[in-house]
Design a protein around this motif. Sequence first.
Motif, PDB file in Angstrom:
ATOM      1  N   LYS A   3       8.854  52.261  18.706  1.00  0.00           N
ATOM      2  CA  LYS A   3       9.698  51.817  19.234  1.00  0.00           C
ATOM      3  C   LYS A   3      10.399  52.761  20.550  1.00  0.00           C
ATOM      4  O   LYS A   3      10.772  52.123  21.678  1.00  0.00           O
ATOM      5  CB  LYS A   3      10.922  51.452  18.349  1.00  0.00           C
ATOM      6  N   THR A   4      10.165  53.957  20.419  1.00  0.00           N
ATOM      7  CA  THR A   4      10.700  55.044  21.513  1.00  0.00           C
ATOM      8  C   THR A   4      10.000  54.631  22.621  1.00  0.00           C
ATOM      9  O   THR A   4      10.253  54.564  23.834  1.00  0.00           O
ATOM     10  CB  THR A   4      10.637  56.259  20.942  1.00  0.00           C
ATOM     11  N   LEU A   5       8.664  54.645  22.447  1.00  0.00           N
ATOM     12  CA  LEU A   5       7.614  54.578  23.407  1.00  0.00           C
ATOM     13  C   LEU A   5       7.707  53.147  24.244  1.00  0.00           C
ATOM     14  O   LEU A   5       7.763  53.041  25.366  1.00  0.00           O
ATOM     15  CB  LEU A   5       5.986  54.626  23.155  1.00  0.00           C
ATOM     16  N   ILE A   6       7.921  52.000  23.389  1.00  0.00           N
ATOM     17  CA  ILE A   6       8.248  50.761  24.175  1.00  0.00           C
ATOM     18  C   ILE A   6       9.677  50.815  25.017  1.00  0.00           C
ATOM     19  O   ILE A   6       9.790  50.312  26.187  1.00  0.00           O
ATOM     20  CB  ILE A   6       8.459  49.621  22.923  1.00  0.00           C
ATOM     21  N   LYS A   7      10.625  51.514  24.277  1.00  0.00           N
ATOM     22  CA  LYS A   7      11.925  51.615  24.943  1.00  0.00           C
ATOM     23  C   LYS A   7      11.757  52.443  26.372  1.00  0.00           C
ATOM     24  O   LYS A   7      12.437  52.125  27.428  1.00  0.00           O
ATOM     25  CB  LYS A   7      12.796  52.213  24.344  1.00  0.00           C
ATOM     26  N   LEU A   8      11.016  53.433  26.423  1.00  0.00           N
ATOM     27  CA  LEU A   8      10.806  54.303  27.496  1.00  0.00           C
ATOM     28  C   LEU A   8       9.804  53.640  28.458  1.00  0.00           C
ATOM     29  O   LEU A   8      10.137  53.763  29.781  1.00  0.00           O
ATOM     30  CB  LEU A   8      10.006  55.507  27.048  1.00  0.00           C
ATOM     31  N   LYS A   9       8.963  52.560  28.065  1.00  0.00           N
ATOM     32  CA  LYS A   9       8.291  51.789  29.186  1.00  0.00           C
ATOM     33  C   LYS A   9       9.042  50.764  29.663  1.00  0.00           C
ATOM     34  O   LYS A   9       9.194  50.621  31.063  1.00  0.00           O
ATOM     35  CB  LYS A   9       7.009  51.115  28.488  1.00  0.00           C
ATOM     36  N   ILE A  10       9.878  50.217  28.906  1.00  0.00           N
ATOM     37  CA  ILE A  10      11.004  49.187  29.726  1.00  0.00           C
ATOM     38  C   ILE A  10      11.988  49.869  30.536  1.00  0.00           C
ATOM     39  O   ILE A  10      12.276  49.502  31.549  1.00  0.00           O
ATOM     40  CB  ILE A  10      11.556  48.646  28.600  1.00  0.00           C
ATOM     41  N   LEU A  11      12.325  51.032  30.004  1.00  0.00           N
ATOM     42  CA  LEU A  11      13.274  52.068  31.000  1.00  0.00           C
ATOM     43  C   LEU A  11      12.540  52.158  32.338  1.00  0.00           C
ATOM     44  O   LEU A  11      13.119  52.163  33.366  1.00  0.00           O
ATOM     45  CB  LEU A  11      13.864  53.097  30.367  1.00  0.00           C
ATOM     46  N   LYS A  12      11.269  52.761  32.296  1.00  0.00           N
ATOM     47  CA  LYS A  12      10.607  53.010  33.438  1.00  0.00           C
ATOM     48  C   LYS A  12      10.405  51.780  34.305  1.00  0.00           C
ATOM     49  O   LYS A  12      10.870  51.801  35.565  1.00  0.00           O
ATOM     50  CB  LYS A  12       9.100  53.342  32.902  1.00  0.00           C
ATOM     51  N   PHE A  13      10.058  50.459  33.725  1.00  0.00           N
ATOM     52  CA  PHE A  13       9.871  49.186  34.639  1.00  0.00           C
ATOM     53  C   PHE A  13      11.533  48.951  35.178  1.00  0.00           C
ATOM     54  O   PHE A  13      11.259  48.522  36.445  1.00  0.00           O
ATOM     55  CB  PHE A  13       9.444  48.065  33.690  1.00  0.00           C
ATOM     56  N   ILE A  14      12.466  49.075  34.452  1.00  0.00           N
ATOM     57  CA  ILE A  14      13.802  48.846  34.974  1.00  0.00           C
ATOM     58  C   ILE A  14      14.089  49.852  36.258  1.00  0.00           C
ATOM     59  O   ILE A  14      14.660  49.290  37.356  1.00  0.00           O
ATOM     60  CB  ILE A  14      14.844  49.014  34.142  1.00  0.00           C
ATOM     61  N   LEU A  15      13.806  51.321  35.958  1.00  0.00           N
ATOM     62  CA  LEU A  15      14.071  51.960  37.312  1.00  0.00           C
ATOM     63  C   LEU A  15      13.042  51.595  38.316  1.00  0.00           C
ATOM     64  O   LEU A  15      13.647  51.825  39.520  1.00  0.00           O
ATOM     65  CB  LEU A  15      13.751  53.526  36.594  1.00  0.00           C
ATOM     66  N   ILE A  16      11.858  51.424  38.244  1.00  0.00           N
ATOM     67  CA  ILE A  16      10.770  51.184  39.375  1.00  0.00           C
ATOM     68  C   ILE A  16      11.310  49.847  40.150  1.00  0.00           C
ATOM     69  O   ILE A  16      11.540  49.736  41.231  1.00  0.00           O
ATOM     70  CB  ILE A  16       9.444  50.906  38.963  1.00  0.00           C
ATOM     71  N   GLY A  17      11.630  48.891  39.129  1.00  0.00           N
ATOM     72  CA  GLY A  17      12.316  47.593  39.845  1.00  0.00           C
ATOM     73  C   GLY A  17      13.600  47.802  40.620  1.00  0.00           C
ATOM     74  O   GLY A  17      13.793  47.292  41.561  1.00  0.00           O
ATOM     75  N   GLY A  18      14.383  48.583  40.057  1.00  0.00           N
ATOM     76  CA  GLY A  18      15.616  48.909  40.907  1.00  0.00           C
ATOM     77  C   GLY A  18      15.371  49.688  42.062  1.00  0.00           C
ATOM     78  O   GLY A  18      16.028  49.275  42.979  1.00  0.00           O
ATOM     79  N   VAL A  19      14.559  50.678  42.001  1.00  0.00           N
ATOM     80  CA  VAL A  19      14.208  51.331  43.258  1.00  0.00           C
ATOM     81  C   VAL A  19      13.530  50.450  44.306  1.00  0.00           C
ATOM     82  O   VAL A  19      13.949  50.428  45.347  1.00  0.00           O
ATOM     83  CB  VAL A  19      13.303  52.514  42.910  1.00  0.00           C
ATOM     84  N   SER A  20      12.639  49.601  43.968  1.00  0.00           N
ATOM     85  CA  SER A  20      12.051  48.896  44.760  1.00  0.00           C
ATOM     86  C   SER A  20      13.074  47.705  45.375  1.00  0.00           C
ATOM     87  O   SER A  20      12.747  47.401  46.530  1.00  0.00           O
ATOM     88  CB  SER A  20      10.704  48.255  44.215  1.00  0.00           C
ATOM     89  N   ALA A  21      13.559  47.141  44.485  1.00  0.00           N
ATOM     90  CA  ALA A  21      14.728  46.265  44.912  1.00  0.00           C
ATOM     91  C   ALA A  21      15.915  46.836  46.070  1.00  0.00           C
ATOM     92  O   ALA A  21      16.117  46.062  47.255  1.00  0.00           O
ATOM     93  CB  ALA A  21      15.445  45.596  43.960  1.00  0.00           C
TER      94      ALA A  21
END
Length: 48
Positions: A3-21
């Motif tokens: 669950k922790t790994l999944i949360k970290l991957k989701i957080l990573k995608f959110i951060l990358i998406g925010g920066v690219s936006a």
Amino acid sequence: MIKTLIKLKILKFILIGGVSAAYIFKRYCDQKNKLKSKKEKKPLLITR
């Protein structure tokens, strides 16, 4: 652990998406300001 790994991957995608936006938005604004400044810089032609 999984669950922790999944949360970290989701957080990573959110951060990358925010920066690219933010980057895309900045480029859009810069391009818009560039066009605006080009229109303002055109000298007025006075004809007689």
